[in-house]
Design a protein around this motif. Structure first.
Motif, PDB file in Angstrom:
ATOM      1  N   TRP A   1       0.749  -1.283  -0.032  1.00  0.00           N
ATOM      2  CA  TRP A   1       0.099  -0.071   0.056  1.00  0.00           C
ATOM      3  C   TRP A   1       0.776   1.324  -0.003  1.00  0.00           C
ATOM      4  O   TRP A   1       0.491   2.228  -0.571  1.00  0.00           O
ATOM      5  CB  TRP A   1      -0.987   0.165   1.305  1.00  0.00           C
ATOM      6  CG  TRP A   1      -2.063   1.252   1.187  1.00  0.00           C
ATOM      7  CD1 TRP A   1      -2.235   2.144   1.600  1.00  0.00           C
ATOM      8  CD2 TRP A   1      -3.086   1.206   0.047  1.00  0.00           C
ATOM      9  NE1 TRP A   1      -3.276   3.008   1.694  1.00  0.00           N
ATOM     10  CE2 TRP A   1      -3.549   2.554   0.519  1.00  0.00           C
ATOM     11  CE3 TRP A   1      -3.266   0.763  -1.036  1.00  0.00           C
ATOM     12  CZ2 TRP A   1      -4.593   3.065  -0.573  1.00  0.00           C
ATOM     13  CZ3 TRP A   1      -4.158   1.056  -1.934  1.00  0.00           C
ATOM     14  CH2 TRP A   1      -4.875   2.368  -1.590  1.00  0.00           C
ATOM     15  N   VAL A   2       1.956   1.331   0.699  1.00  0.00           N
ATOM     16  CA  VAL A   2       2.769   2.296   0.620  1.00  0.00           C
ATOM     17  C   VAL A   2       3.359   2.624  -0.614  1.00  0.00           C
ATOM     18  O   VAL A   2       3.518   3.720  -1.294  1.00  0.00           O
ATOM     19  CB  VAL A   2       4.080   2.191   1.833  1.00  0.00           C
ATOM     20  CG1 VAL A   2       5.307   3.104   1.671  1.00  0.00           C
ATOM     21  CG2 VAL A   2       3.570   2.270   2.997  1.00  0.00           C
ATOM     22  N   ARG A   3       3.698   1.382  -1.224  1.00  0.00           N
ATOM     23  CA  ARG A   3       4.325   1.673  -2.911  1.00  0.00           C
ATOM     24  C   ARG A   3       3.276   2.270  -3.677  1.00  0.00           C
ATOM     25  O   ARG A   3       3.396   3.016  -4.635  1.00  0.00           O
ATOM     26  CB  ARG A   3       4.476   0.223  -3.226  1.00  0.00           C
ATOM     27  CG  ARG A   3       5.209   0.342  -4.652  1.00  0.00           C
ATOM     28  CD  ARG A   3       6.633   0.991  -4.601  1.00  0.00           C
ATOM     29  NE  ARG A   3       7.018   0.981  -5.897  1.00  0.00           N
ATOM     30  CZ  ARG A   3       7.677   2.166  -6.472  1.00  0.00           C
ATOM     31  NH1 ARG A   3       7.857   3.340  -6.157  1.00  0.00           N
ATOM     32  NH2 ARG A   3       8.223   1.996  -7.757  1.00  0.00           N
ATOM     33  N   VAL A   4       1.943   1.696  -3.473  1.00  0.00           N
ATOM     34  CA  VAL A   4       0.767   2.202  -4.521  1.00  0.00           C
ATOM     35  C   VAL A   4       0.722   3.624  -4.228  1.00  0.00           C
ATOM     36  O   VAL A   4       0.498   4.583  -4.904  1.00  0.00           O
ATOM     37  CB  VAL A   4      -0.624   1.526  -3.848  1.00  0.00           C
ATOM     38  CG1 VAL A   4      -1.709   2.233  -4.543  1.00  0.00           C
ATOM     39  CG2 VAL A   4      -0.514   0.020  -4.465  1.00  0.00           C
ATOM     40  N   LEU A   5       0.634   4.023  -2.892  1.00  0.00           N
ATOM     41  CA  LEU A   5       0.397   5.528  -2.410  1.00  0.00           C
ATOM     42  C   LEU A   5       1.713   6.421  -3.259  1.00  0.00           C
ATOM     43  O   LEU A   5       1.179   7.466  -3.778  1.00  0.00           O
ATOM     44  CB  LEU A   5       0.366   5.776  -1.248  1.00  0.00           C
ATOM     45  CG  LEU A   5      -0.817   5.248  -0.398  1.00  0.00           C
ATOM     46  CD1 LEU A   5      -0.610   5.540   0.972  1.00  0.00           C
ATOM     47  CD2 LEU A   5      -2.113   5.824  -1.127  1.00  0.00           C
TER      48      LEU A   5
ATOM     49  N   GLU B   1       3.374   9.885  -7.725  1.00  0.00           N
ATOM     50  CA  GLU B   1       4.272  10.083  -9.346  1.00  0.00           C
ATOM     51  C   GLU B   1       3.323  10.373 -10.337  1.00  0.00           C
ATOM     52  O   GLU B   1       3.540  11.128 -11.148  1.00  0.00           O
ATOM     53  CB  GLU B   1       5.104   8.796  -9.462  1.00  0.00           C
ATOM     54  CG  GLU B   1       6.341   9.012  -8.659  1.00  0.00           C
ATOM     55  CD  GLU B   1       7.110   7.646  -8.844  1.00  0.00           C
ATOM     56  OE1 GLU B   1       7.415   7.373 -10.080  1.00  0.00           O
ATOM     57  OE2 GLU B   1       7.501   7.110  -7.798  1.00  0.00           O
ATOM     58  N   GLU B   2       2.258   9.699 -10.365  1.00  0.00           N
ATOM     59  CA  GLU B   2       1.353   9.768 -11.431  1.00  0.00           C
ATOM     60  C   GLU B   2       0.709  11.152 -11.553  1.00  0.00           C
ATOM     61  O   GLU B   2       0.671  11.712 -12.818  1.00  0.00           O
ATOM     62  CB  GLU B   2       0.101   8.561 -11.447  1.00  0.00           C
ATOM     63  CG  GLU B   2      -0.743   8.677 -12.505  1.00  0.00           C
ATOM     64  CD  GLU B   2      -1.940   7.431 -12.113  1.00  0.00           C
ATOM     65  OE1 GLU B   2      -2.017   6.857 -13.388  1.00  0.00           O
ATOM     66  OE2 GLU B   2      -2.178   7.410 -11.112  1.00  0.00           O
ATOM     67  N   ARG B   3       0.444  11.601 -10.333  1.00  0.00           N
ATOM     68  CA  ARG B   3      -0.355  12.940 -10.311  1.00  0.00           C
ATOM     69  C   ARG B   3       0.903  13.967 -10.737  1.00  0.00           C
ATOM     70  O   ARG B   3       0.361  14.930 -11.384  1.00  0.00           O
ATOM     71  CB  ARG B   3      -0.731  13.358  -8.995  1.00  0.00           C
ATOM     72  CG  ARG B   3      -2.307  12.650  -8.715  1.00  0.00           C
ATOM     73  CD  ARG B   3      -2.667  13.149  -7.409  1.00  0.00           C
ATOM     74  NE  ARG B   3      -2.140  12.875  -6.318  1.00  0.00           N
ATOM     75  CZ  ARG B   3      -2.326  11.795  -5.586  1.00  0.00           C
ATOM     76  NH1 ARG B   3      -2.916  10.700  -5.818  1.00  0.00           N
ATOM     77  NH2 ARG B   3      -1.352  11.722  -4.574  1.00  0.00           N
ATOM     78  N   LYS B   4       2.030  13.944 -10.421  1.00  0.00           N
ATOM     79  CA  LYS B   4       3.064  14.860 -10.922  1.00  0.00           C
ATOM     80  C   LYS B   4       3.350  14.916 -12.120  1.00  0.00           C
ATOM     81  O   LYS B   4       3.483  15.981 -12.605  1.00  0.00           O
ATOM     82  CB  LYS B   4       4.355  14.393 -10.049  1.00  0.00           C
ATOM     83  CG  LYS B   4       4.473  14.965  -8.645  1.00  0.00           C
ATOM     84  CD  LYS B   4       5.897  14.441  -8.107  1.00  0.00           C
ATOM     85  CE  LYS B   4       5.895  14.528  -6.495  1.00  0.00           C
ATOM     86  NZ  LYS B   4       7.106  13.897  -6.079  1.00  0.00           N
ATOM     87  N   ARG B   5       3.618  13.591 -12.713  1.00  0.00           N
ATOM     88  CA  ARG B   5       3.873  13.622 -14.183  1.00  0.00           C
ATOM     89  C   ARG B   5       2.593  13.622 -15.102  1.00  0.00           C
ATOM     90  O   ARG B   5       2.561  13.619 -16.139  1.00  0.00           O
ATOM     91  CB  ARG B   5       4.280  11.790 -14.450  1.00  0.00           C
ATOM     92  CG  ARG B   5       5.726  11.790 -13.829  1.00  0.00           C
ATOM     93  CD  ARG B   5       6.114  10.340 -14.023  1.00  0.00           C
ATOM     94  NE  ARG B   5       7.484  10.187 -13.219  1.00  0.00           N
ATOM     95  CZ  ARG B   5       7.825   9.113 -13.530  1.00  0.00           C
ATOM     96  NH1 ARG B   5       7.803   8.562 -14.892  1.00  0.00           N
ATOM     97  NH2 ARG B   5       9.265   8.977 -13.034  1.00  0.00           N
ATOM     98  N   GLU B   6       1.517  13.569 -14.449  1.00  0.00           N
ATOM     99  CA  GLU B   6       0.167  13.419 -15.395  1.00  0.00           C
ATOM    100  C   GLU B   6       0.187  12.308 -16.412  1.00  0.00           C
ATOM    101  O   GLU B   6      -0.186  12.564 -17.752  1.00  0.00           O
ATOM    102  CB  GLU B   6       0.014  14.794 -15.880  1.00  0.00           C
ATOM    103  CG  GLU B   6      -0.239  15.919 -14.819  1.00  0.00           C
ATOM    104  CD  GLU B   6      -0.786  17.329 -15.565  1.00  0.00           C
ATOM    105  OE1 GLU B   6      -0.746  17.343 -16.809  1.00  0.00           O
ATOM    106  OE2 GLU B   6      -0.961  17.973 -14.795  1.00  0.00           O
ATOM    107  N   SER B   7       0.805  11.185 -16.014  1.00  0.00           N
ATOM    108  CA  SER B   7       0.986  10.132 -17.044  1.00  0.00           C
ATOM    109  C   SER B   7       0.171   8.970 -16.397  1.00  0.00           C
ATOM    110  O   SER B   7       0.054   8.748 -15.179  1.00  0.00           O
ATOM    111  CB  SER B   7       2.271  10.006 -17.066  1.00  0.00           C
ATOM    112  OG  SER B   7       2.914   9.249 -15.918  1.00  0.00           O
ATOM    113  N   LEU B   8       0.092   8.089 -17.104  1.00  0.00           N
ATOM    114  CA  LEU B   8      -0.633   6.530 -16.734  1.00  0.00           C
ATOM    115  C   LEU B   8       0.577   5.868 -16.162  1.00  0.00           C
ATOM    116  O   LEU B   8       1.362   5.493 -16.640  1.00  0.00           O
ATOM    117  CB  LEU B   8      -1.123   5.696 -17.906  1.00  0.00           C
ATOM    118  CG  LEU B   8      -2.255   6.734 -18.599  1.00  0.00           C
ATOM    119  CD1 LEU B   8      -2.790   5.827 -19.957  1.00  0.00           C
ATOM    120  CD2 LEU B   8      -3.404   6.676 -17.576  1.00  0.00           C
TER     121      LEU B   8
END
Length: 86
Positions: free
Chosen positions: A49-53, A58-65
């Motif tokens: 779960w820590v890794r998922v968070l 990272e996803e929000r920062k990069r706006e990437s999938l």
């Protein structure tokens, strides 16, 4: 085909045909106890779960999938240990 349930379950149409509704209606019992039987997550679940968070940040920062919680939930349980090592 008739299934022998040896008194464990209430018999019904589900014994002779696939009938989930009948099985549930005949065998469902509401749980009226408290939550004392619940346990917390395992060490592995917490690490995952820590890794998922982190991946979600990272996803929000990069706006990437990138892998999302939905993707993780769709993976077979035996593959989860691989994701912890990513």
């Amino acid at each position: 085909m008739k299934y022998n349930v040896a008194g464990r379950w209430e018999s019904g149409r589900w014994n002779t045909e696939i009938n989930v509704r009948d099985f549930i209606q005949k065998n469902y019992q509401a749980y009226e106890g408290d939550a004392s039987f619940l346990v917390g997550p395992t060490k592995e679940t917490s690490e995952l779960w820590v890794r998922v968070l982190d991946l979600m940040k990272e996803e929000r920062k990069r706006e990437s999938l990138m892998p999302t919680p939905k993707l993780f939930l769709q993976l077979p349980l035996m593959g989860l240990d691989i994701l912890i090592r990513i």
